[in-house]
Design a protein around this motif. Structure first.
Motif, short mmCIF file in Angstrom:
data_model
loop_
_atom_site.label_atom_id
_atom_site.label_comp_id
_atom_site.label_asym_id
_atom_site.label_seq_id
_atom_site.Cartn_x
_atom_site.Cartn_y
_atom_site.Cartn_z
N ALA A 130 0.95 -0.96 0.02
CA ALA A 130 0.01 -0.23 0.21
C ALA A 130 1.26 1.46 0.54
O ALA A 130 0.39 2.68 -0.85
CB ALA A 130 -0.83 -0.16 1.12
N CYS A 134 1.45 4.56 -2.48
CA CYS A 134 0.55 5.82 -2.45
C CYS A 134 1.78 6.76 -2.41
O CYS A 134 1.28 7.53 -3.34
CB CYS A 134 0.89 5.89 -0.61
SG CYS A 134 0.84 7.00 0.00
N TYR A 246 -3.93 3.95 3.70
CA TYR A 246 -2.78 4.30 2.16
C TYR A 246 -4.14 4.51 1.33
O TYR A 246 -4.22 4.82 0.71
CB TYR A 246 -2.13 3.02 1.86
CG TYR A 246 -0.49 3.43 3.05
CD1 TYR A 246 -0.45 4.50 2.45
CD2 TYR A 246 -0.78 2.37 3.99
CE1 TYR A 246 0.70 4.53 3.30
CE2 TYR A 246 1.14 2.70 4.50
CZ TYR A 246 1.33 3.76 3.93
OH TYR A 246 2.79 3.85 4.43
N GLY A 247 -5.78 4.24 1.46
CA GLY A 247 -6.28 4.36 0.78
C GLY A 247 -7.18 6.10 0.99
O GLY A 247 -7.44 6.34 -0.10
N ILE A 275 -2.68 -0.49 -3.77
CA ILE A 275 -3.63 -0.23 -2.39
C ILE A 275 -4.20 -1.32 -1.80
O ILE A 275 -4.59 -1.83 -0.58
CB ILE A 275 -3.66 1.20 -2.49
CG1 ILE A 275 -2.87 2.38 -2.51
CG2 ILE A 275 -4.34 1.33 -0.87
CD1 ILE A 275 -3.10 3.75 -2.42
N ALA A 279 -4.46 -3.81 1.16
CA ALA A 279 -4.63 -3.48 2.44
C ALA A 279 -5.91 -4.83 3.12
O ALA A 279 -6.09 -5.47 3.85
CB ALA A 279 -6.49 -2.98 2.04
#
Length: 310
Positions: A130, A134, A246-247, A275, A279
């Protein structure tokens, strides 16, 4: 409330933080940083004040918290934003954002220090995936780190350390009610106003769209988000929340694309896969571990019919 529901409540913060860039666009970036801090956190405090007066508990009762809770709450909220604004004034915005967004990875790592917590390889791998997405999304291959900006870089890393430490340490103060965050917001607004009066000129928002942006920030990513985050990190899956954080830049970019402020491209697609994949790995991966087939869940290690061999 179950751990899963508490994690979902914490996830609301990530969605709200994803609206930060779009709402900031509505303000045309005309409001000085510390003035914006004072106004938005002031709105957040008023929101919790109204909630306390109408539904309880008493706002005055919520102010009576241990000194260490005030130090952690105000230090986390104001400390992060003060370091971030200072870093943005000393280094390019892209690099500052990349370094500041190390905090979700640090949450995943620091959570292993908490009593009864176990850090699995899938948590770390998911967080790193993630993080890569990002960095790709925020950096987009532009710019580069230069030694002359090291004071700004140091402050950006300080942002990551402050927010990750705050989030993990909140777990140790689970008895401090989430409503107490309203008082921390009030103190943060007061400190922001003091810094504004010392270093910035006052700029009145011009037009309804700018006011809409400011009120939206105060109600959402600077308001409700900090209360739901507090609840989530105290009662939910802290490691999973770290990876899911990180979303936020992904949600932010998607909203900007939908609003016409940005364009979609291959970078967005690859970042999304990294990402979301990271997750999912952190969320689902640990549950896929199989118990030792030579162990019986109720009776311990299985023995042969003839008893133990000598």
């Amino acid at each position: 409330m179950t751990r899963g529901k508490a994690t979902a409540i914490g996830g609301i913060s990530i969605l709200l933080w994803g609206t930060l860039a779009l709402l900031t666009q509505l303000t045309d970036n005309r409001i000085p940083p510390f003035q914006m801090l004072a106004m938005t956190f002031g709105i957040a405090w008023l929101l919790m004040l109204m909630k306390g007066l109408l539904l309880g508990p008493s706002p005055m009762q919520m102010l009576r918290q241990p000194p260490r809770a005030w130090l952690l709450g105000v230090g986390g909220l104001f400390g992060y934003h003060a370091c971030y604004f200072a870093a943005m004034s000393l280094a390019p915005a892209v690099e500052v954002s990349l370094l500041a967004y190390l905090w979700p990875l640090l949450i995943v790592i620091f959570s292993a220090l908490l009593p009864g917590q176990q850090l699995l390889a899938m948590h770390v791998v998911g967080a790193l995936m993630a993080l890569a997405g990002c960095w790709l999304l925020l950096g987009r291959g532009e710019g580069g780190f230069e030694w002359r900006y090291w004071p700004g870089y140091a402050l950006a890393i300080g942002c990551a350390l402050i927010w990750s430490t705050y989030s993990v340490a909140c777990r140790l103060m689970a008895r401090v009610p989430t409503d107490a965050v309203g008082g921390f917001c009030a103190a943060t607004a007061a400190l922001g106003l003091a810094c504004h009066l010392l270093w910035e000129p006052w700029v009145w928002p011009g037009g309804s769209m700018q006011w809409l942006g400011i009120v939206g920030l105060g109600l959402g990513p600077v308001g409700v988000a900090f209360f739901t985050w507090d609840y989530g990190v105290k009662r939910g899956d802290l490691r999973l929340l770290g990876v899911l954080a990180y979303g936020a830049p992904l949600v932010s970019t998607l909203l900007l694309v939908l609003a016409g402020y940005a364009e979609s491209n291959w970078v967005l697609a690859i970042s999304s896969l990294l990402i979301v994949g990271g997750a999912l790995l952190a969320a689902v991966g640990p549950g896929l571990r199989r118990p030792n087939r030579f162990m019986d869940a109720t009776s311990g290690p299985r023995r042969s019919a003839g008893g133990p061999r000598l």
